[in-house]
Design a protein around this motif. Sequence first.
Motif, PDB file in Angstrom:
ATOM      1  N   PHE A 103       0.886  -1.168   0.000  1.00 60.43           N
ATOM      2  CA  PHE A 103       0.000   0.000   0.000  1.00 60.43           C
ATOM      3  C   PHE A 103       0.919   1.211   0.000  1.00 60.43           C
ATOM      4  CE2 PHE A 103      -2.445   3.295   2.316  1.00 60.43           C
ATOM      5  CZ  PHE A 103      -3.523   3.395   1.457  1.00 60.43           C
ATOM      6  N   GLY A 104       1.018   1.894  -1.142  1.00 56.88           N
ATOM      7  CA  GLY A 104       2.015   2.956  -1.263  1.00 56.88           C
ATOM      8  C   GLY A 104       3.396   2.336  -1.125  1.00 56.88           C
ATOM      9  N   SER A 105       4.134   2.747  -0.114  1.00 63.34           N
ATOM     10  CA  SER A 105       5.467   2.169   0.118  1.00 63.34           C
ATOM     11  C   SER A 105       5.456   1.172   1.288  1.00 63.34           C
ATOM     12  CB  SER A 105       6.477   3.284   0.392  1.00 63.34           C
ATOM     13  OG  SER A 105       6.089   4.016   1.545  1.00 63.34           O
ATOM     14  N   HIS A 106       4.269   0.810   1.781  1.00 63.29           N
ATOM     15  CA  HIS A 106       4.144  -0.048   2.951  1.00 63.29           C
ATOM     16  C   HIS A 106       3.793  -1.485   2.533  1.00 63.29           C
ATOM     17  CE1 HIS A 106       4.144   3.568   5.443  1.00 63.29           C
ATOM     18  NE2 HIS A 106       3.346   4.082   4.513  1.00 63.29           N
ATOM     19  N   PHE A 107       4.642  -2.429   2.910  1.00 65.01           N
ATOM     20  CA  PHE A 107       4.389  -3.841   2.614  1.00 65.01           C
ATOM     21  C   PHE A 107       3.568  -4.471   3.735  1.00 65.01           C
ATOM     22  CE2 PHE A 107       8.056  -2.951   0.007  1.00 65.01           C
ATOM     23  CZ  PHE A 107       7.776  -3.652  -1.160  1.00 65.01           C
ATOM     24  N   PHE A 108       2.704  -5.399   3.365  1.00 65.44           N
ATOM     25  CA  PHE A 108       1.958  -6.158   4.369  1.00 65.44           C
ATOM     26  C   PHE A 108       1.622  -7.536   3.809  1.00 65.44           C
ATOM     27  CE2 PHE A 108      -1.253  -3.972   1.880  1.00 65.44           C
ATOM     28  CZ  PHE A 108      -2.332  -4.833   1.807  1.00 65.44           C
ATOM     29  N   GLY A 109       1.301  -8.437   4.709  1.00 65.39           N
ATOM     30  CA  GLY A 109       0.893  -9.779   4.305  1.00 65.39           C
ATOM     31  C   GLY A 109      -0.622  -9.839   4.207  1.00 65.39           C
ATOM     32  N   LEU A 110      -1.112 -10.621   3.243  1.00 66.03           N
ATOM     33  CA  LEU A 110      -2.552 -10.787   3.082  1.00 66.03           C
ATOM     34  C   LEU A 110      -2.854 -12.271   2.944  1.00 66.03           C
ATOM     35  CD1 LEU A 110      -5.201  -9.055   2.622  1.00 66.03           C
ATOM     36  CD2 LEU A 110      -4.923  -9.678   0.224  1.00 66.03           C
ATOM     37  N   THR A 111      -3.702 -12.773   3.818  1.00 63.69           N
ATOM     38  CA  THR A 111      -4.121 -14.168   3.770  1.00 63.69           C
ATOM     39  C   THR A 111      -5.597 -14.210   3.433  1.00 63.69           C
ATOM     40  OG1 THR A 111      -2.476 -14.772   5.439  1.00 63.69           O
ATOM     41  CG2 THR A 111      -4.281 -16.325   5.087  1.00 63.69           C
ATOM     42  N   VAL A 112      -5.952 -15.027   2.439  1.00 60.97           N
ATOM     43  CA  VAL A 112      -7.348 -15.209   2.046  1.00 60.97           C
ATOM     44  C   VAL A 112      -7.697 -16.669   2.315  1.00 60.97           C
ATOM     45  CG1 VAL A 112      -9.024 -15.103   0.172  1.00 60.97           C
ATOM     46  CG2 VAL A 112      -7.158 -13.427   0.270  1.00 60.97           C
ATOM     47  N   ILE A 113      -8.711 -16.882   3.138  1.00 59.50           N
ATOM     48  CA  ILE A 113      -9.143 -18.230   3.503  1.00 59.50           C
ATOM     49  C   ILE A 113     -10.573 -18.423   3.010  1.00 59.50           C
ATOM     50  CG2 ILE A 113      -9.522 -19.878   5.384  1.00 59.50           C
ATOM     51  CD1 ILE A 113      -7.546 -18.098   7.049  1.00 59.50           C
ATOM     52  N   ASN A 114     -10.756 -19.438   2.177  1.00 58.31           N
ATOM     53  CA  ASN A 114     -12.076 -19.768   1.640  1.00 58.31           C
ATOM     54  C   ASN A 114     -12.654 -20.913   2.463  1.00 58.31           C
ATOM     55  OD1 ASN A 114     -14.313 -20.353   0.082  1.00 58.31           O
ATOM     56  ND2 ASN A 114     -13.141 -21.451  -1.463  1.00 58.31           N
ATOM     57  N   GLU A 115     -13.573 -20.580   3.368  1.00 60.85           N
ATOM     58  CA  GLU A 115     -14.241 -21.615   4.160  1.00 60.85           C
ATOM     59  C   GLU A 115     -15.583 -21.933   3.517  1.00 60.85           C
ATOM     60  OE1 GLU A 115     -14.299 -20.259   8.236  1.00 60.85           O
ATOM     61  OE2 GLU A 115     -12.185 -20.769   8.489  1.00 60.85           O
ATOM     62  N   LYS A 116     -16.218 -22.986   4.002  1.00 60.12           N
ATOM     63  CA  LYS A 116     -17.463 -23.452   3.383  1.00 60.12           C
ATOM     64  C   LYS A 116     -18.511 -22.343   3.280  1.00 60.12           C
ATOM     65  CE  LYS A 116     -20.745 -27.290   3.673  1.00 60.12           C
ATOM     66  NZ  LYS A 116     -21.972 -26.651   3.332  1.00 60.12           N
ATOM     67  N   ASP A 117     -18.726 -21.607   4.372  1.00 58.48           N
ATOM     68  CA  ASP A 117     -19.797 -20.611   4.398  1.00 58.48           C
ATOM     69  C   ASP A 117     -19.320 -19.171   4.488  1.00 58.48           C
ATOM     70  OD1 ASP A 117     -21.830 -22.563   4.276  1.00 58.48           O
ATOM     71  OD2 ASP A 117     -21.563 -22.963   6.409  1.00 58.48           O
ATOM     72  N   THR A 118     -18.005 -18.955   4.534  1.00 53.33           N
ATOM     73  CA  THR A 118     -17.509 -17.588   4.674  1.00 53.33           C
ATOM     74  C   THR A 118     -16.131 -17.459   4.027  1.00 53.33           C
ATOM     75  OG1 THR A 118     -17.292 -15.742   6.218  1.00 53.33           O
ATOM     76  CG2 THR A 118     -16.368 -17.864   6.934  1.00 53.33           C
ATOM     77  N   ILE A 119     -15.663 -16.234   3.974  1.00 53.41           N
ATOM     78  CA  ILE A 119     -14.332 -15.916   3.471  1.00 53.41           C
ATOM     79  C   ILE A 119     -13.668 -15.036   4.515  1.00 53.41           C
ATOM     80  CG2 ILE A 119     -13.024 -14.695   1.686  1.00 53.41           C
ATOM     81  CD1 ILE A 119     -15.494 -15.321  -0.174  1.00 53.41           C
ATOM     82  N   ILE A 120     -12.416 -15.335   4.822  1.00 50.35           N
ATOM     83  CA  ILE A 120     -11.667 -14.542   5.789  1.00 50.35           C
ATOM     84  C   ILE A 120     -10.510 -13.874   5.056  1.00 50.35           C
ATOM     85  CG2 ILE A 120     -10.284 -14.601   7.901  1.00 50.35           C
ATOM     86  CD1 ILE A 120     -11.946 -17.176   8.624  1.00 50.35           C
ATOM     87  N   VAL A 121     -10.396 -12.560   5.202  1.00 48.87           N
ATOM     88  CA  VAL A 121      -9.287 -11.800   4.640  1.00 48.87           C
ATOM     89  C   VAL A 121      -8.522 -11.202   5.815  1.00 48.87           C
ATOM     90  CG1 VAL A 121      -8.617  -9.875   3.145  1.00 48.87           C
ATOM     91  CG2 VAL A 121     -10.589 -11.295   2.527  1.00 48.87           C
ATOM     92  N   LYS A 122      -7.291 -11.726   6.035  1.00 47.97           N
ATOM     93  CA  LYS A 122      -6.487 -11.289   7.188  1.00 47.97           C
ATOM     94  C   LYS A 122      -5.248 -10.550   6.707  1.00 47.97           C
ATOM     95  CE  LYS A 122      -5.629 -15.216   9.233  1.00 47.97           C
ATOM     96  NZ  LYS A 122      -5.325 -16.267  10.223  1.00 47.97           N
ATOM     97  N   THR A 123      -4.839  -9.572   7.496  1.00 46.84           N
ATOM     98  CA  THR A 123      -3.631  -8.814   7.186  1.00 46.84           C
ATOM     99  C   THR A 123      -2.566  -9.104   8.235  1.00 46.84           C
ATOM    100  OG1 THR A 123      -4.534  -6.955   8.419  1.00 46.84           O
ATOM    101  CG2 THR A 123      -4.843  -6.934   6.024  1.00 46.84           C
ATOM    102  N   GLY A 124      -1.327  -8.912   7.849  1.00 48.89           N
ATOM    103  CA  GLY A 124      -0.194  -9.051   8.760  1.00 48.89           C
ATOM    104  C   GLY A 124       0.796  -7.937   8.475  1.00 48.89           C
ATOM    105  N   PHE A 125       1.349  -7.356   9.526  1.00 47.02           N
ATOM    106  CA  PHE A 125       2.203  -6.183   9.370  1.00 47.02           C
ATOM    107  C   PHE A 125       3.532  -6.369  10.078  1.00 47.02           C
ATOM    108  CE2 PHE A 125      -2.211  -4.840   9.289  1.00 47.02           C
ATOM    109  CZ  PHE A 125      -2.261  -4.066   8.143  1.00 47.02           C
ATOM    110  N   GLN A 126       4.521  -5.611   9.609  1.00 42.20           N
ATOM    111  CA  GLN A 126       5.783  -5.527  10.323  1.00 42.20           C
ATOM    112  C   GLN A 126       5.565  -4.635  11.537  1.00 42.20           C
ATOM    113  OE1 GLN A 126       8.267  -3.856   7.274  1.00 42.20           O
ATOM    114  NE2 GLN A 126       8.768  -5.862   6.407  1.00 42.20           N
ATOM    115  N   ALA A 127       6.371  -4.818  12.557  1.00 40.89           N
ATOM    116  CA  ALA A 127       6.216  -4.032  13.782  1.00 40.89           C
ATOM    117  C   ALA A 127       6.384  -2.536  13.524  1.00 40.89           C
ATOM    118  CB  ALA A 127       7.234  -4.497  14.825  1.00 40.89           C
TER     119      ALA A 127
END
Length: 195
Positions: free
Chosen positions: A142-166
């Motif tokens: 995002f701009g100059s900021h890196f982050f992790g993105l996890t997308v989990i496809n479950e049976k009835d939902t979708i989870i979009v999680k982020t992870g950041f450096q300290a």
Amino acid sequence: MNNITPYPVLEYVVNVIKNTISDIKTEYTAADAATLKDGNDTIDLVQRFDETGKTSTIFIKDPKDIIFSEDLFPELKNLQQSAKGKAIPELKDATVIINDLNIETHLIFQGVKDFFDELSSSYEFGKTVEKEANITKNTYKFGSHFFGLTVINEKDTIIVKTGFQASTDAAIKKIIENDALKVQNAAIKMFKTGK
């Protein structure tokens, strides 16, 4: 031509691909394996059974994403529906995994990328670092900021999680987290509740 008789599910999937890509060459290397050649590019297919020996999964390695570019996902997603009345009972519970992800997860991940693009031109997809049937872990920017993105496809939902450096700025982190929640809700609406 070899005298190999392929398993019905493998043969059906090969035929779906062949019917779309007319010049593709097919070689069955075993009853459970085939290689398709489109010019210099190859698609490898292997059929495996679950522990009961009844339910099949077709694992496809498609390094050049030919299947995606030819828009074959809809036909391969629900094999029994795309068979259009053909009597292939083995298709009932068969699934297809392409490049380590199931087809629905491929579609969801593409949707997630599109949703981030719609929210802001500042989002930039980095690379996929891990894939496992219904989970994809990626790097994003995002701009100059890196982050992790996890997308989990479950049976009835979708989870979009982020992870950041300290060291990620709290305000930037909050923007990305809020956008990830918006993307998650849009993906659930499109892929889960819209079914």
